[in-house]
Design a protein around this motif. Structure first.
Motif, mmCIF file in Angstrom:
data_model
loop_
_atom_site.group_PDB
_atom_site.id
_atom_site.type_symbol
_atom_site.label_atom_id
_atom_site.label_comp_id
_atom_site.label_asym_id
_atom_site.label_seq_id
_atom_site.Cartn_x
_atom_site.Cartn_y
_atom_site.Cartn_z
ATOM 1 N N ALA A 33 0.834 -1.210 0.000
ATOM 2 C CA ALA A 33 0.000 0.000 0.000
ATOM 3 C C ALA A 33 0.871 1.264 0.000
ATOM 4 O O ALA A 33 0.597 2.216 -0.733
ATOM 5 C CB ALA A 33 -0.940 -0.008 1.197
ATOM 6 N N PHE A 34 1.923 1.268 0.805
ATOM 7 C CA PHE A 34 2.825 2.425 0.822
ATOM 8 C C PHE A 34 3.473 2.614 -0.550
ATOM 9 O O PHE A 34 3.560 3.733 -1.059
ATOM 10 C CB PHE A 34 3.925 2.241 1.882
ATOM 11 N N LEU A 35 3.941 1.512 -1.123
ATOM 12 C CA LEU A 35 4.631 1.628 -2.413
ATOM 13 C C LEU A 35 3.670 2.069 -3.515
ATOM 14 O O LEU A 35 4.054 2.817 -4.419
ATOM 15 C CB LEU A 35 5.289 0.288 -2.774
ATOM 16 N N ALA A 36 2.420 1.655 -3.423
ATOM 17 C CA ALA A 36 1.455 2.008 -4.465
ATOM 18 C C ALA A 36 0.902 3.420 -4.278
ATOM 19 O O ALA A 36 0.689 4.143 -5.250
ATOM 20 C CB ALA A 36 0.306 0.993 -4.469
ATOM 21 N N ASP A 37 0.667 3.813 -3.040
ATOM 22 C CA ASP A 37 -0.120 5.026 -2.787
ATOM 23 C C ASP A 37 0.650 6.122 -2.059
ATOM 24 O O ASP A 37 0.082 7.176 -1.767
ATOM 25 C CB ASP A 37 -1.362 4.676 -1.946
ATOM 26 N N GLY A 38 1.900 5.874 -1.712
ATOM 27 C CA GLY A 38 2.649 6.868 -0.951
ATOM 28 C C GLY A 38 2.452 6.687 0.536
ATOM 29 O O GLY A 38 1.751 5.774 0.982
ATOM 30 N N PHE A 39 3.045 7.609 1.288
ATOM 31 C CA PHE A 39 3.174 7.418 2.733
ATOM 32 C C PHE A 39 2.292 8.346 3.558
ATOM 33 O O PHE A 39 2.526 8.524 4.743
ATOM 34 C CB PHE A 39 4.647 7.604 3.117
ATOM 35 N N ASP A 40 1.286 8.941 2.925
ATOM 36 C CA ASP A 40 0.471 9.897 3.674
ATOM 37 C C ASP A 40 -0.436 9.240 4.711
ATOM 38 O O ASP A 40 -0.701 9.821 5.759
ATOM 39 C CB ASP A 40 -0.381 10.742 2.716
ATOM 40 N N ALA A 41 -0.943 8.057 4.395
ATOM 41 C CA ALA A 41 -1.935 7.438 5.281
ATOM 42 C C ALA A 41 -1.301 6.399 6.195
ATOM 43 O O ALA A 41 -0.560 5.530 5.746
ATOM 44 C CB ALA A 41 -3.037 6.787 4.451
ATOM 45 N N GLY A 42 -1.592 6.490 7.475
ATOM 46 C CA GLY A 42 -1.133 5.506 8.440
ATOM 47 C C GLY A 42 -2.320 4.762 9.032
ATOM 48 O O GLY A 42 -3.380 4.676 8.415
ATOM 49 N N CYS A 43 -2.124 4.263 10.238
ATOM 50 C CA CYS A 43 -3.203 3.529 10.900
ATOM 51 C C CYS A 43 -4.112 4.519 11.629
ATOM 52 O O CYS A 43 -3.647 5.297 12.469
ATOM 53 C CB CYS A 43 -2.634 2.528 11.883
ATOM 54 N N PRO A 44 -5.412 4.481 11.340
ATOM 55 C CA PRO A 44 -6.323 5.436 11.988
ATOM 56 C C PRO A 44 -6.448 5.202 13.494
ATOM 57 O O PRO A 44 -6.774 6.134 14.230
ATOM 58 C CB PRO A 44 -7.656 5.192 11.274
ATOM 59 N N LEU A 45 -6.195 3.972 13.940
ATOM 60 C CA LEU A 45 -6.299 3.706 15.381
ATOM 61 C C LEU A 45 -5.162 4.381 16.138
ATOM 62 O O LEU A 45 -5.357 4.935 17.226
ATOM 63 C CB LEU A 45 -6.290 2.195 15.656
ATOM 64 N N VAL A 46 -3.976 4.341 15.572
ATOM 65 C CA VAL A 46 -2.837 5.039 16.184
ATOM 66 C C VAL A 46 -3.074 6.538 16.185
ATOM 67 O O VAL A 46 -2.807 7.237 17.177
ATOM 68 C CB VAL A 46 -1.524 4.696 15.449
ATOM 69 N N ALA A 47 -3.607 7.045 15.075
ATOM 70 C CA ALA A 47 -3.883 8.487 14.989
ATOM 71 C C ALA A 47 -4.891 8.903 16.063
ATOM 72 O O ALA A 47 -4.687 9.896 16.765
ATOM 73 C CB ALA A 47 -4.406 8.834 13.595
ATOM 74 N N ALA A 48 -5.939 8.132 16.206
ATOM 75 C CA ALA A 48 -6.963 8.474 17.198
ATOM 76 C C ALA A 48 -6.418 8.323 18.620
ATOM 77 O O ALA A 48 -6.708 9.141 19.496
ATOM 78 C CB ALA A 48 -8.201 7.589 16.996
ATOM 79 N N ALA A 49 -5.614 7.288 18.838
ATOM 80 C CA ALA A 49 -5.008 7.107 20.165
ATOM 81 C C ALA A 49 -4.147 8.310 20.516
ATOM 82 O O ALA A 49 -4.071 8.714 21.678
ATOM 83 C CB ALA A 49 -4.164 5.833 20.183
ATOM 84 N N SER A 50 -3.522 8.896 19.492
ATOM 85 C CA SER A 50 -2.586 9.984 19.743
ATOM 86 C C SER A 50 -3.262 11.304 20.062
ATOM 87 O O SER A 50 -2.722 12.107 20.809
ATOM 88 C CB SER A 50 -1.680 10.182 18.523
#
Lengths: 209, 209
Positions: free
Chosen positions: A112-129
């Motif tokens: 997914a990173f190689l196909a779409d770039g590195f902008d999107a991560g895990c939404p659960l980590v983002a929300a936890a943060s």
């Protein structure tokens, strides 16, 4: 904060048919995608409605509980998606083993990173943060969402030969290592950290099955 | 989003004397602490000034580059603090080994969670989650901050007997596992995930030294 392009993509495991989605489902998905790249605080309701191409006013209609309800559904749906992703990886293995299972799960993120770039991560980590400390209700939702991922992973590890008492602890460690590697990959815009966790954990997993 | 109490604390390694801090340093520290619990997007400049007990207008004076500059300095200072923390753990080990080093680093987080609660996580993960995609400049700052932590850890692993070519990869994996475990610990309000990564990685580290 500097504004820029928010490239987003669905998380690995998002290979569900998009066709039959109604506005409600599209809003949940749009919220998850925006949270993946900019967190919960940075995700505005207008942006969700616009991204989902939903009618104005539909947010109020479908989510009377407002942003909390929408975010909660988005996080739970992404946890469930990750859980189904584990099942898909397991089903695709000719010879199930803990090492092959983990490599397969990490590879979904790698691709997914190689196909779409590195902008999107895990939404659960983002929300936890950004919201777990402020809202105990959302914190509990994030915990549930991680469980929707962790339980299928625990079961898959058992199916791949790990002793049941150890499988839950090992699942926690694999999720932790993958989540941390996703953060490092995004920051360095390089899949190297994903490769590193697979390389270092494979010997451990080879004797765990 | 529900508003609530934002309990924050300094990251493990924050055992520097607070006495001689001027308003500039207090603002950097306050920004870091707020980012730890609510991310960059959720951290307002007014809250930073209030928390730092800094004079009104001092933000403009000390940080002409605005929030980006303040956040950048906060993230770099926390990366450096984590790097110094590695040195302290290493210095405190009678018999340096990779396993003891990692257990000691994780234990600093464990003790901090048990003493101060689970509201504050790693500010680098928080920033990666909400601003790395939108600002390439901040993304590069986060990458630098991780390096300020990763390089001392790599050196400490070498000092503890790990082959130099492998130490960098192993440092990446240990940081990834710890960061993921910090997220899970916050979400579950339980240090169990920290214990899990130590338990599972110890056998791996025992043969790495």
């Amino acid at each position: 904060m500097t504004e820029g392009e928010h490239g987003t993509r669905a998380a690995p495991g998002a290979d569900e048919p998009p066709a039959a989605r109604g506005p409600r489902e599209r809003m949940v998905r749009a919220a998850a995608e925006l949270i993946q790249s900019q967190g919960v605080s940075g995700t505005g309701l207008r942006a969700v409605v616009a991204r989902a191409e939903a009618p104005r006013g539909s947010l109020q209609h479908y989510f009377p509980g407002g942003k909390d309800q929408l975010v909660s559904e988005a996080l739970r749906s992404m946890g469930a998606l990750a859980g189904r992703g584990v099942g898909r990886v397991l089903a695709g293995l000719e010879q199930p083993s803990p090492a092959a299972l983990f490599a397969g799960i990490v590879d979904r993120w790698r691709q997914a990173f190689l196909a779409d770039g590195f902008d999107a991560g895990c939404p659960l980590v983002a929300a936890a943060s950004d919201v777990a400390a402020a809202s105990d209700r959302l914190r509990a939702v994030i915990a549930d969402a991680f469980t929707l991922w962790g339980e299928p992973l625990t079961e898959a590890l058992v199916a791949a030969g790990v002793d049941a008492p150890r499988a839950e602890q090992l699942a926690t460690v694999l999720i932790a290592a993958l989540e941390g590697a996703i953060v490092l990959a995004r920051v360095h815009r390089d899949v190297g950290p994903l490769d590193a966790v697979v390389a270092e954990l494979t010997p451990l997993l080879e004797v765990a099955g």
